[in-house]
Design an enzyme around this catalytic site. Structure first.
Site, PDB file in Angstrom:
ATOM      1  N   SER A 101      -5.391  32.163 101.106  1.00  0.00           N
ATOM      2  CA  SER A 101      -4.604  32.761 102.160  1.00  0.00           C
ATOM      3  C   SER A 101      -5.290  33.484 103.499  1.00  0.00           C
ATOM      4  O   SER A 101      -4.990  33.325 104.482  1.00  0.00           O
ATOM      5  CB  SER A 101      -3.599  33.729 101.449  1.00  0.00           C
ATOM      6  N   THR A 110       1.771  36.526  95.265  1.00  0.00           N
ATOM      7  CA  THR A 110       1.579  35.257  94.599  1.00  0.00           C
ATOM      8  C   THR A 110       1.609  35.418  92.900  1.00  0.00           C
ATOM      9  O   THR A 110       1.961  36.803  92.315  1.00  0.00           O
ATOM     10  CB  THR A 110       0.196  34.695  95.052  1.00  0.00           C
ATOM     11  N   LYS A 128       5.829  37.234  91.970  1.00  0.00           N
ATOM     12  CA  LYS A 128       6.891  36.834  92.740  1.00  0.00           C
ATOM     13  C   LYS A 128       8.247  37.260  92.123  1.00  0.00           C
ATOM     14  O   LYS A 128       9.128  37.540  92.630  1.00  0.00           O
ATOM     15  CB  LYS A 128       6.812  35.269  92.729  1.00  0.00           C
ATOM     16  N   GLY A 159       9.597  28.582  87.894  1.00  0.00           N
ATOM     17  CA  GLY A 159       9.563  29.255  89.280  1.00  0.00           C
ATOM     18  C   GLY A 159       9.367  28.307  90.420  1.00  0.00           C
ATOM     19  O   GLY A 159       9.924  28.455  91.473  1.00  0.00           O
ATOM     20  N   ASN A 208      12.371  18.111  82.973  1.00  0.00           N
ATOM     21  CA  ASN A 208      11.457  19.105  82.471  1.00  0.00           C
ATOM     22  C   ASN A 208      11.048  18.597  80.784  1.00  0.00           C
ATOM     23  O   ASN A 208      12.071  17.979  80.349  1.00  0.00           O
ATOM     24  CB  ASN A 208      12.388  20.444  82.452  1.00  0.00           C
ATOM     25  N   MET A 246       2.935  19.182  93.935  1.00  0.00           N
ATOM     26  CA  MET A 246       2.578  20.511  94.833  1.00  0.00           C
ATOM     27  C   MET A 246       1.367  21.310  94.633  1.00  0.00           C
ATOM     28  O   MET A 246       1.108  22.416  95.100  1.00  0.00           O
ATOM     29  CB  MET A 246       3.919  21.637  94.023  1.00  0.00           C
TER      30      MET A 246
HETATM   31  P1  ATR Z   1       5.628  27.908  87.727  1.00  0.00           P
HETATM   32  O1  ATR Z   1       5.974  29.439  88.405  1.00  0.00           O
HETATM   33  O2  ATR Z   1       4.231  27.371  88.292  1.00  0.00           O
HETATM   34  O3  ATR Z   1       6.559  27.135  88.018  1.00  0.00           O
HETATM   35  P2  ATR Z   1       6.349  28.257  85.189  1.00  0.00           P
HETATM   36  O4  ATR Z   1       7.607  29.114  85.547  1.00  0.00           O
HETATM   37  O5  ATR Z   1       5.746  28.897  83.745  1.00  0.00           O
HETATM   38  O6  ATR Z   1       5.209  28.251  86.241  1.00  0.00           O
HETATM   39  O7  ATR Z   1       6.635  26.811  84.905  1.00  0.00           O
HETATM   40  C1  ATR Z   1       5.717  25.768  84.459  1.00  0.00           C
HETATM   41  C2  ATR Z   1       6.458  24.356  84.494  1.00  0.00           C
HETATM   42  O8  ATR Z   1       5.440  23.424  84.070  1.00  0.00           O
HETATM   43  C3  ATR Z   1       7.598  24.348  83.484  1.00  0.00           C
HETATM   44  O9  ATR Z   1       8.634  23.392  83.922  1.00  0.00           O
HETATM   45  C4  ATR Z   1       6.808  23.548  82.378  1.00  0.00           C
HETATM   46  O10 ATR Z   1       7.713  22.945  81.294  1.00  0.00           O
HETATM   47  P3  ATR Z   1       8.352  23.635  80.069  1.00  0.00           P
HETATM   48  O11 ATR Z   1       9.544  24.318  80.570  1.00  0.00           O
HETATM   49  O12 ATR Z   1       8.780  22.636  79.247  1.00  0.00           O
HETATM   50  O13 ATR Z   1       7.203  24.684  79.659  1.00  0.00           O
HETATM   51  C5  ATR Z   1       5.801  22.763  83.217  1.00  0.00           C
HETATM   52  N1  ATR Z   1       4.610  22.485  82.079  1.00  0.00           N
HETATM   53  C6  ATR Z   1       3.604  23.205  81.940  1.00  0.00           C
HETATM   54  N2  ATR Z   1       2.792  22.629  81.330  1.00  0.00           N
HETATM   55  C7  ATR Z   1       3.412  21.228  80.783  1.00  0.00           C
HETATM   56  C8  ATR Z   1       2.875  20.204  80.245  1.00  0.00           C
HETATM   57  N3  ATR Z   1       1.705  20.276  79.473  1.00  0.00           N
HETATM   58  N4  ATR Z   1       3.660  19.131  80.241  1.00  0.00           N
HETATM   59  C9  ATR Z   1       5.020  19.085  80.843  1.00  0.00           C
HETATM   60  N5  ATR Z   1       5.391  20.371  81.509  1.00  0.00           N
HETATM   61  C10 ATR Z   1       4.559  21.183  81.495  1.00  0.00           C
END
Ligand code: ATR
Length: 276
Positions: free
Chosen positions: A17, A64, A68, A134, A155, A222
């Site tokens: 940033s 960040t 958040k 998030g 998901n 992203m």
């Molecule tokens: P962020 O703020 O980056 O969205 P988060 O709220 O912890 O972080 O969400 C992480 C997302 O990545 C979730 O959708 C998670 O899936 P789950 O809800 O099933 O945990 C997904 N994610 C993280 N690791 C993953 C993996 N190895 N395979 C599939 N989805 C994954």
């Protein structure tokens, strides 16, 4: 006079940033100082950092990981929220408005602006959004406002996608009318106009269980700045792909505009930062 800005996070050393905002300031001839602010991961420390910064004359703060949601709570309890921040349940941009703390969320609009700059068609597009955390939550309202009419939220843990849809549809009238579906990632099927990866899987090096029958015209991750198996998968199938650096610069530009009331040339900034 030098205007002061910070980005608050933990960890924070990796944040790009300061570099991005200095680029905007140089473009507009504004004198700024933009610092990384490490904060202990608890609510009291976060509140103390925010208060000290604005009491000391700070103009704007980015927020960040992992703060958040705390920033959202702080603005909900003691200040005001933009509609995007209210629906996202998260704040990435803080400022003072009429002496009051004001929280906005520019992440989703940053994504939409990047997709539009890439010329990816959003009007009436059929979109699959992978992830229900998030990051996914923050982009849904701006995508719908940009003209997308169907989003399948896929998901790993399907019930989180279902709860997210319920929460969003009761939070905002625009979303109450939108066509939102939930699914498992391995249940995604057929052709989508755009597929967006909003999971944090890119950080782990693991790969998503993408079905062979799944295809798209455009695939967006992203994440940025590393080799992304999600994008490689769809590039091999002939989709147009993009990583998320343009979203990062896009959300930063919108924060900068909220703070200074001056418009940033995002394309010029991307080129100066050696991305296009
Ligand atoms: P962020 O703020 O980056 O969205 P988060 O709220 O912890 O972080 O969400 C992480 C997302 O990545 C979730 O959708 C998670 O899936 P789950 O809800 O099933 O945990 C997904 N994610 C993280 N690791 C993953 C993996 N190895 N395979 C599939 N989805 C994954």
């Amino acid at each position: 006079m030098t205007q002061h800005f910070i980005v608050i996070g933990n960890p924070i050393a990796h944040s790009k940033s300061p570099e991005i905002h200095q680029q905007f300031a140089a473009q507009l001839g504004i004198d700024i100082r933009y610092s990384r602010q490490l904060c202990p991961d608890n609510s009291d420390s976060f509140t103390a950092v925010v208060e000290a910064f604005f009491n000391g004359g700070g103009v704007g703060a980015n927020v960040t990981v992992p703060f958040k949601q705390l920033a959202y709570q702080l603005c909900l309890n003691r200040g005001r929220l933009s509609s995007h921040a209210a629906v996202a349940g998260a704040v990435n941009t803080l400022l003072l408005k009429d002496g009051e703390l004001y929280g906005d969320n520019t992440d989703g609009q940053g994504l939409v602006n990047h997709l539009q700059a890439l010329d990816w068609p959003l009007a009436a597009a059929k979109v699959a959004l992978i992830g229900a955390g998030g990051a996914a939550r923050g982009v849904i309202l701006p995508i719908i406002e940009a003209g997308v009419n169907t989003i399948t939220i896929a998901n790993r843990t399907v019930h989180k996608a279902e709860s997210l849809i319920d929460a969003l549809q009761s939070a905002d009238p625009t979303l109450a009318k939108a066509e939102l579906h939930s699914s498992g990632i391995d249940e995604l099927d057929g052709h989508f106009d755009i597929i967006i990866n909003a999971t944090s899987i890119g950080l782990s090096g693991a790969t998503l269980p993408l079905p062979a029958s799944l295809s798209c015209d455009y695939a967006y991750d992203m994440m940025y700045g590393r080799s992304l198996p999600f994008l490689q998968h769809f590039a091999d199938l002939g989709s147009v792909t993009s990583e998320g650096f343009g979203m990062l610069v896009g959300q930063a530009a919108l924060s900068f505009e909220r703070w200074t009331n001056k418009a940033v040339d995002v394309e010029a900034a991307l080129q100066a930062l050696h991305y296009d």
